[in-house]
Write a protein that holds these residues in place. Structure first.
Motif, PDB file in Angstrom:
ATOM      1  N   THR A   1      63.440 -31.479 -15.396  1.00 31.77           N
ATOM      2  CA  THR A   1      63.336 -32.395 -16.533  1.00 31.77           C
ATOM      3  C   THR A   1      64.469 -32.087 -17.504  1.00 31.77           C
ATOM      4  OG1 THR A   1      61.828 -30.880 -17.689  1.00 31.77           O
ATOM      5  CG2 THR A   1      60.829 -32.623 -16.326  1.00 31.77           C
ATOM      6  N   PHE A   2      65.018 -33.133 -18.087  1.00 30.47           N
ATOM      7  CA  PHE A   2      66.101 -32.995 -19.071  1.00 30.47           C
ATOM      8  C   PHE A   2      65.717 -33.673 -20.379  1.00 30.47           C
ATOM      9  CE2 PHE A   2      68.199 -32.592 -14.956  1.00 30.47           C
ATOM     10  CZ  PHE A   2      69.048 -31.512 -15.161  1.00 30.47           C
ATOM     11  N   GLY A   3      64.443 -33.606 -20.715  1.00 30.96           N
ATOM     12  CA  GLY A   3      63.997 -34.271 -21.927  1.00 30.96           C
ATOM     13  C   GLY A   3      63.662 -35.727 -21.648  1.00 30.96           C
ATOM     14  N   ASP A   4      63.802 -36.547 -22.655  1.00 30.51           N
ATOM     15  CA  ASP A   4      63.465 -37.959 -22.560  1.00 30.51           C
ATOM     16  C   ASP A   4      64.386 -38.657 -21.557  1.00 30.51           C
ATOM     17  OD1 ASP A   4      62.764 -40.579 -22.869  1.00 30.51           O
ATOM     18  OD2 ASP A   4      63.374 -40.731 -24.973  1.00 30.51           O
ATOM     19  N   PRO A   5      63.844 -39.221 -20.466  1.00 30.78           N
ATOM     20  CA  PRO A   5      64.705 -39.917 -19.488  1.00 30.78           C
ATOM     21  C   PRO A   5      65.504 -41.060 -20.104  1.00 30.78           C
ATOM     22  CG  PRO A   5      62.499 -39.571 -18.588  1.00 30.78           C
ATOM     23  CD  PRO A   5      62.430 -39.209 -20.040  1.00 30.78           C
ATOM     24  N   GLN A   6      64.982 -41.656 -21.179  1.00 31.06           N
ATOM     25  CA  GLN A   6      65.695 -42.764 -21.815  1.00 31.06           C
ATOM     26  C   GLN A   6      67.024 -42.330 -22.422  1.00 31.06           C
ATOM     27  OE1 GLN A   6      64.931 -46.149 -21.854  1.00 31.06           O
ATOM     28  NE2 GLN A   6      63.567 -45.400 -20.242  1.00 31.06           N
ATOM     29  N   SER A   7      67.135 -41.041 -22.738  1.00 26.27           N
ATOM     30  CA  SER A   7      68.391 -40.565 -23.327  1.00 26.27           C
ATOM     31  C   SER A   7      69.522 -40.543 -22.300  1.00 26.27           C
ATOM     32  CB  SER A   7      68.200 -39.171 -23.920  1.00 26.27           C
ATOM     33  OG  SER A   7      67.903 -38.220 -22.904  1.00 26.27           O
ATOM     34  N   PHE A   8      69.181 -40.687 -21.015  1.00 31.19           N
ATOM     35  CA  PHE A   8      70.195 -40.737 -19.962  1.00 31.19           C
ATOM     36  C   PHE A   8      70.377 -42.157 -19.406  1.00 31.19           C
ATOM     37  CE2 PHE A   8      69.032 -36.308 -20.111  1.00 31.19           C
ATOM     38  CZ  PHE A   8      70.237 -35.656 -19.923  1.00 31.19           C
ATOM     39  N   ARG A   9      69.742 -43.107 -20.041  1.00 32.43           N
ATOM     40  CA  ARG A   9      69.855 -44.494 -19.588  1.00 32.43           C
ATOM     41  C   ARG A   9      71.284 -44.986 -19.802  1.00 32.43           C
ATOM     42  NH1 ARG A   9      69.779 -49.124 -22.206  1.00 32.43           N
ATOM     43  NH2 ARG A   9      69.235 -48.046 -24.161  1.00 32.43           N
ATOM     44  N   ILE A  10      71.817 -45.671 -18.815  1.00 30.17           N
ATOM     45  CA  ILE A  10      73.185 -46.182 -18.910  1.00 30.17           C
ATOM     46  C   ILE A  10      73.179 -47.476 -19.727  1.00 30.17           C
ATOM     47  CG2 ILE A  10      75.125 -47.136 -17.601  1.00 30.17           C
ATOM     48  CD1 ILE A  10      74.315 -45.231 -15.314  1.00 30.17           C
ATOM     49  N   PRO A  11      73.903 -47.504 -20.850  1.00 24.66           N
ATOM     50  CA  PRO A  11      73.922 -48.718 -21.676  1.00 24.66           C
ATOM     51  C   PRO A  11      74.893 -49.741 -21.109  1.00 24.66           C
ATOM     52  CG  PRO A  11      75.317 -47.062 -22.666  1.00 24.66           C
ATOM     53  CD  PRO A  11      74.719 -46.433 -21.430  1.00 24.66           C
ATOM     54  N   SER A  12      74.705 -50.970 -21.474  1.00 21.84           N
ATOM     55  CA  SER A  12      75.675 -51.994 -21.092  1.00 21.84           C
ATOM     56  C   SER A  12      76.985 -51.766 -21.835  1.00 21.84           C
ATOM     57  CB  SER A  12      75.119 -53.385 -21.413  1.00 21.84           C
ATOM     58  OG  SER A  12      76.062 -54.383 -21.083  1.00 21.84           O
ATOM     59  N   GLY A  13      78.092 -51.966 -21.158  1.00 19.05           N
ATOM     60  CA  GLY A  13      79.402 -51.786 -21.775  1.00 19.05           C
ATOM     61  C   GLY A  13      80.480 -52.278 -20.837  1.00 19.05           C
TER      62      GLY A  13
ATOM     63  N   LEU B   1      70.950 -29.037 -10.661  1.00 18.48           N
ATOM     64  CA  LEU B   1      70.526 -27.659 -10.882  1.00 18.48           C
ATOM     65  C   LEU B   1      71.576 -26.882 -11.668  1.00 18.48           C
ATOM     66  CD1 LEU B   1      68.974 -26.983  -7.367  1.00 18.48           C
ATOM     67  CD2 LEU B   1      67.736 -26.944  -9.541  1.00 18.48           C
ATOM     68  N   TYR B   2      72.849 -27.153 -11.384  1.00 17.51           N
ATOM     69  CA  TYR B   2      73.948 -26.555 -12.158  1.00 17.51           C
ATOM     70  C   TYR B   2      73.832 -26.930 -13.637  1.00 17.51           C
ATOM     71  CZ  TYR B   2      78.776 -26.564 -14.029  1.00 17.51           C
ATOM     72  OH  TYR B   2      79.893 -26.424 -14.807  1.00 17.51           O
ATOM     73  N   LEU B   3      73.559 -28.184 -13.908  1.00 20.42           N
ATOM     74  CA  LEU B   3      73.440 -28.639 -15.290  1.00 20.42           C
ATOM     75  C   LEU B   3      72.208 -28.052 -15.972  1.00 20.42           C
ATOM     76  CD1 LEU B   3      74.576 -32.288 -14.637  1.00 20.42           C
ATOM     77  CD2 LEU B   3      75.588 -30.761 -16.350  1.00 20.42           C
ATOM     78  N   LYS B   4      71.118 -27.980 -15.253  1.00 20.17           N
ATOM     79  CA  LYS B   4      69.887 -27.444 -15.839  1.00 20.17           C
ATOM     80  C   LYS B   4      70.060 -25.976 -16.207  1.00 20.17           C
ATOM     81  CE  LYS B   4      65.547 -27.552 -17.035  1.00 20.17           C
ATOM     82  NZ  LYS B   4      65.105 -28.344 -18.222  1.00 20.17           N
ATOM     83  N   HIS B   5      70.578 -25.181 -15.287  1.00 14.01           N
ATOM     84  CA  HIS B   5      70.746 -23.755 -15.571  1.00 14.01           C
ATOM     85  C   HIS B   5      71.823 -23.524 -16.635  1.00 14.01           C
ATOM     86  CE1 HIS B   5      67.919 -22.319 -12.631  1.00 14.01           C
ATOM     87  NE2 HIS B   5      68.491 -23.028 -11.680  1.00 14.01           N
ATOM     88  N   SER B   6      72.859 -24.350 -16.643  1.00 16.28           N
ATOM     89  CA  SER B   6      73.881 -24.242 -17.696  1.00 16.28           C
ATOM     90  C   SER B   6      73.272 -24.503 -19.062  1.00 16.28           C
ATOM     91  CB  SER B   6      75.019 -25.229 -17.431  1.00 16.28           C
ATOM     92  OG  SER B   6      75.745 -24.888 -16.278  1.00 16.28           O
ATOM     93  N   SER B   7      72.430 -25.521 -19.143  1.00 16.40           N
ATOM     94  CA  SER B   7      71.781 -25.851 -20.413  1.00 16.40           C
ATOM     95  C   SER B   7      70.925 -24.691 -20.905  1.00 16.40           C
ATOM     96  CB  SER B   7      70.928 -27.110 -20.237  1.00 16.40           C
ATOM     97  OG  SER B   7      70.237 -27.416 -21.426  1.00 16.40           O
ATOM     98  N   GLU B   8      70.175 -24.091 -20.008  1.00 13.63           N
ATOM     99  CA  GLU B   8      69.323 -22.962 -20.400  1.00 13.63           C
ATOM    100  C   GLU B   8      70.154 -21.767 -20.850  1.00 13.63           C
ATOM    101  OE1 GLU B   8      65.634 -24.053 -17.336  1.00 13.63           O
ATOM    102  OE2 GLU B   8      67.051 -22.435 -16.855  1.00 13.63           O
ATOM    103  N   LEU B   9      71.240 -21.492 -20.156  1.00 10.58           N
ATOM    104  CA  LEU B   9      72.100 -20.369 -20.539  1.00 10.58           C
ATOM    105  C   LEU B   9      72.815 -20.640 -21.861  1.00 10.58           C
ATOM    106  CD1 LEU B   9      73.599 -19.487 -17.049  1.00 10.58           C
ATOM    107  CD2 LEU B   9      72.053 -18.055 -18.402  1.00 10.58           C
ATOM    108  N   LEU B  10      73.211 -21.893 -22.083  1.00  8.71           N
ATOM    109  CA  LEU B  10      73.863 -22.242 -23.351  1.00  8.71           C
ATOM    110  C   LEU B  10      72.915 -22.038 -24.527  1.00  8.71           C
ATOM    111  CD1 LEU B  10      75.839 -25.421 -22.267  1.00  8.71           C
ATOM    112  CD2 LEU B  10      76.837 -23.326 -23.194  1.00  8.71           C
ATOM    113  N   ASN B  11      71.663 -22.344 -24.336  1.00 10.18           N
ATOM    114  CA  ASN B  11      70.688 -22.135 -25.406  1.00 10.18           C
ATOM    115  C   ASN B  11      70.576 -20.667 -25.797  1.00 10.18           C
ATOM    116  OD1 ASN B  11      70.006 -24.831 -25.699  1.00 10.18           O
ATOM    117  ND2 ASN B  11      68.341 -24.735 -24.208  1.00 10.18           N
ATOM    118  N   ALA B  12      70.856 -19.785 -24.852  1.00 11.65           N
ATOM    119  CA  ALA B  12      70.779 -18.342 -25.117  1.00 11.65           C
ATOM    120  C   ALA B  12      72.122 -17.750 -25.538  1.00 11.65           C
ATOM    121  CB  ALA B  12      70.263 -17.620 -23.870  1.00 11.65           C
ATOM    122  N   THR B  13      73.173 -18.576 -25.573  1.00 14.48           N
ATOM    123  CA  THR B  13      74.517 -18.115 -25.936  1.00 14.48           C
ATOM    124  C   THR B  13      74.642 -18.027 -27.451  1.00 14.48           C
ATOM    125  OG1 THR B  13      75.477 -19.113 -23.958  1.00 14.48           O
ATOM    126  CG2 THR B  13      76.982 -18.648 -25.768  1.00 14.48           C
ATOM    127  N   PRO B  14      75.310 -17.012 -27.994  1.00 19.98           N
ATOM    128  CA  PRO B  14      75.516 -16.936 -29.448  1.00 19.98           C
ATOM    129  C   PRO B  14      76.131 -18.230 -29.991  1.00 19.98           C
ATOM    130  CG  PRO B  14      76.225 -14.898 -28.404  1.00 19.98           C
ATOM    131  CD  PRO B  14      75.881 -15.846 -27.299  1.00 19.98           C
TER     132      PRO B  14
END
Length: 680
Positions: A292-304, A328-341
């Motif tokens: 899960t990456f939070g609200d799925p709507q935040s990844f919705r592709i807008p018209s453009g 999985l790369y993005l998920k683990h990166s996000s978790e590690l970034l949250n723990a980064t100073p």
């Protein structure tokens, strides 16, 4: 260096008795600027590495803007391109900073700088790249981050060497695109040739999918999906056209075919995807389904303008553009970034974000040529979304500095960039060859500040803001010069394309910027009549703020521009006229690599016009620009030169806005049908 004037008479709009002349009003070293821009255009990131931490579009040559800024230096001894400094005590504003090139060039020369953009990516990038780092500290932080990622992800890329069966690691995987006709489903690839290798070429068999080296192999054909090369339109069995599969998730429209790996003993190898590889991919897919990456709507592709290419292929979420292992790369990166100073989270998040240009199913393969082994065709190589037949899944945590890996990006965009920032280097061209010249005493970075008053003293200070430049509360007359590079009408839809990265940066850096900004305020026309007027109106409001902010006596508004569309020139003219600017001079320099993928075979201009304007504080001031009767549309250089001269006349002439639009249309379109060759 001796200055070089344009090879035609220059007609300026200022009085001969005007004592408030800035050097660039009358002098610009076109020969040097042109030569260095031609050199830089082929590999801009190698010449200005500190500005290239994150992807941005349509960056102009840094050497061109250094030439421009050098002609704003008051001390003649410091106007030479290779002499350090010269802008100490000056305040330079870039109200549409984009990639940040101008801020970097100006701060190197000692100026205090203000950078503004409505898109958050330029703002966070400039904040990161203008801050001088401790490289040893960043090395330690990165290795800690990378080692944690590898511990989790490297097992997902394990394979075996086809020569010795020893454990090996996948470098990247090549996928084929599923397509259908009336009778069957097939897999499309760009080519059956995987790698040229001096008579030992590597191919994939179209029938059994076996990877082999040399002129041929013993095919053990088994029933299944045959491979078809790109360009095949109709099925040879039923005669019906092949069509895309749009009713399944995008990541499931591709099938893994080839594993390219590295063996400790046998180096790089190509092999068919074996059962063990397919099992590893299937296991990753099973794990990724629970992410899960939070609200799925935040990844919705807008018209453009560009995003609609995704929607037309029934791709509705940015999550669909990645394989399970990439997610999985993005998920683990996000978790590690949250723990980064916190002080390291910004640059590290930008590094992960920009790595997605090399780690998405929109990446293609261009490594078949012997000249480019293993090369990745990155997502925005065509300045748009493109959809490969042979898709490439990179291994972002591969332990060596291979193309597109996180380790390679850290080496190039953090280490190399940081070393360059404290010891900038330029090229000097002589007798047809170039050599590197260190610019001793300059530093590409400075001190961040939060208040206008802090820019009134000191040097190499920067204030970077995310907002509509038209709403700046900057004090009147506070800025010495405005130097910018505005969006080129409808050339590149930056705000739309950058959504690809924004959805992830919003996840990584939620408090760092306003990620929900309104892209309507960006000055890019979608092409219709209302869009054309909107482009002019957005620029008008920004130019008016520049007029207010500028020193009225010596201040200049300088920017580069080119476009073949008369509407672009008309709306630019009207916006400047409404904002009360007059043209002092124009210079034409080389800007674009003519074999660049995104401009090849298009109506592309190879030159930029440098427009030098000043606030028109004396209404009705006589002009010296002649009324244009003709614009040469057969040559890129002449076209830019003539258009700029016409702009000078329009800004000084007493003509209506409708006349401006109709005359531009007549100059660029009337009687010129079929004659335009502006890419020459």
């Amino acid at each position: 260096m001796d200055g070089y004037q344009l090879p035609l008479p220059i007609i300026t709009g200022h009085h001969d008795t005007d004592t408030c002349v800035v050097p660039i009003d009358t002098h610009f070293d076109v020969a040097s600027a042109d030569a260095l821009a031609r050199l830089e255009a082929y590999n801009k990131h190698l010449y200005r590495p500190n500005t290239y931490l994150h992807k941005w579009w349509a960056r102009r040559s840094g050497t061109t803007f250094r030439h421009i800024l050098k002609q704003l230096v008051g001390d003649p001894a410091k106007q030479d391109f290779y002499v350090p400094g010269g802008l100490e005590g000056k305040v330079i504003l870039d109200p549409m900073m984009g990639g940040g090139t101008i801020l970097h060039e100006a701060i190197r020369m000692g100026a205090n700088v203000i950078g503004v953009d409505i898109d958050p990516i330029p703002v966070v990038q400039a904040t990161a790249t203008l801050t001088i780092p401790s490289l040893s500290h960043r090395k330690a932080i990165f290795h800690q981050f990378f080692d944690a990622l590898r511990h989790t992800l490297a097992p997902l890329y394990q394979t075996t060497c086809p020569i010795c069966d020893a454990p090996a690691e996948t470098m990247f995987v090549l996928y084929g695109l599923r397509r259908r006709c009336s009778c069957r489903e097939v897999l499309f690839v760009d080519s059956f040739l995987l790698r040229q290798n001096h008579g030992h070429d590597v191919h994939i068999c179209s029938l059994c999918r076996e990877v082999y080296t040399g002129p041929g192999h013993n095919c053990h054909q088994e029933p299944g999906q045959p491979l078809v090369e790109k360009g095949t339109q109709y099925c040879e069995e039923c005669g019906s056209p092949f069509t895309d599969i749009l009713d399944e998730p995008f990541s499931e429209r591709y099938v893994p075919l080839v594993i390219v790996g590295a063996c400790p003993e046998h180096d790089q190898f190509f092999k068919s995807a074996r059962q063990e590889d397919l099992v590893a991919i299937a296991e990753a897919r099973a794990v990724a389904r629970g992410l899960t990456f939070g609200d799925p709507q935040s990844f919705r592709i807008p018209s453009g303008p560009k995003s609609d290419d995704l929607l037309r292929r029934n791709i509705t979420s940015f999550l669909d553009l990645f394989t399970p292992r990439q997610l999985l790369y993005l998920k683990h990166s996000s978790e590690l970034l949250n723990a980064t100073p916190e002080e390291d989270r910004l640059w590290l998040a930008l590094l992960v974000s920009t790595s997605l240009e090399f780690n998405s199913l929109l990446c293609g393969y261009k490594g078949a040529s012997i000249r480019r082994p293993g090369a990745i065709r990155h997502v925005f190589s065509h300045h748009a979304y493109s959809f490969p037949y042979t898709a490439l899944e990179n291994n972002p945590v591969f332990p060596h500095t291979r193309s597109g890996t996180l380790k390679r990006l850290f080496h190039d965009r953090i280490l190399r960039a940081g070393r360059w920032a404290i010891r900038p280097v330029e090229r000097y061209i002589s007798d047809g060859s170039s050599r590197k010249v260190p610019i001793r005493g300059e530093i590409d970075g400075g001190e961040p500040v939060q208040e206008w008053d802090a820019l009134a003293e000191g040097r190499r200070r920067f204030l970077v803001l995310q907002r509509d430049s038209a709403t700046l509360d900057i004090p009147d007359g506070f800025v010495d010069h405005v130097v910018t590079d505005p969006p080129y009408y409808d050339s590149v839809q930056y705000s739309d394309l950058s959504t690809f990265f924004r959805v992830w940066l919003r996840l990584f850096l939620p408090a760092e910027a306003d990620w929900q900004y309104d892209p309507v305020a960006s000055a890019v026309s979608p092409g219709d009549a209302s869009g054309r007027r909107r482009y002019g109106e957005v620029l008008e409001d920004i130019w008016k703020k520049c007029y207010q902010a500028l020193d009225k006596e010596h201040g200049r508004l300088i920017f580069t521009f080119h476009h073949w569309n008369p509407a672009a020139w008309a709306e630019l003219t009207i916006s400047l006229k409404r904002a009360r600017f007059t043209l002092m001079n124009r210079w034409v320099v080389f800007s674009e690599n003519p074999i660049s993928v995104h401009i090849r075979n298009l109506k592309a201009l190879k030159h930029d016009t440098i427009l030098v304007l000043k606030p028109d504080v004396a209404a009705g001031e006589p002009h010296q620009w002649p009324e244009p009767a003709h614009i040469d549309v057969t040559d890129s250089y002449a076209f830019c030169r003539d258009c700029a001269a016409a702009l000078g006349w329009f800004l000084s002439a007493d003509v209506s806005e409708e006349h401006i639009r109709s005359k531009w249309e007549n100059l660029l379109e009337g009687g010129n049908s079929g004659k335009r060759q502006t890419s020459g």
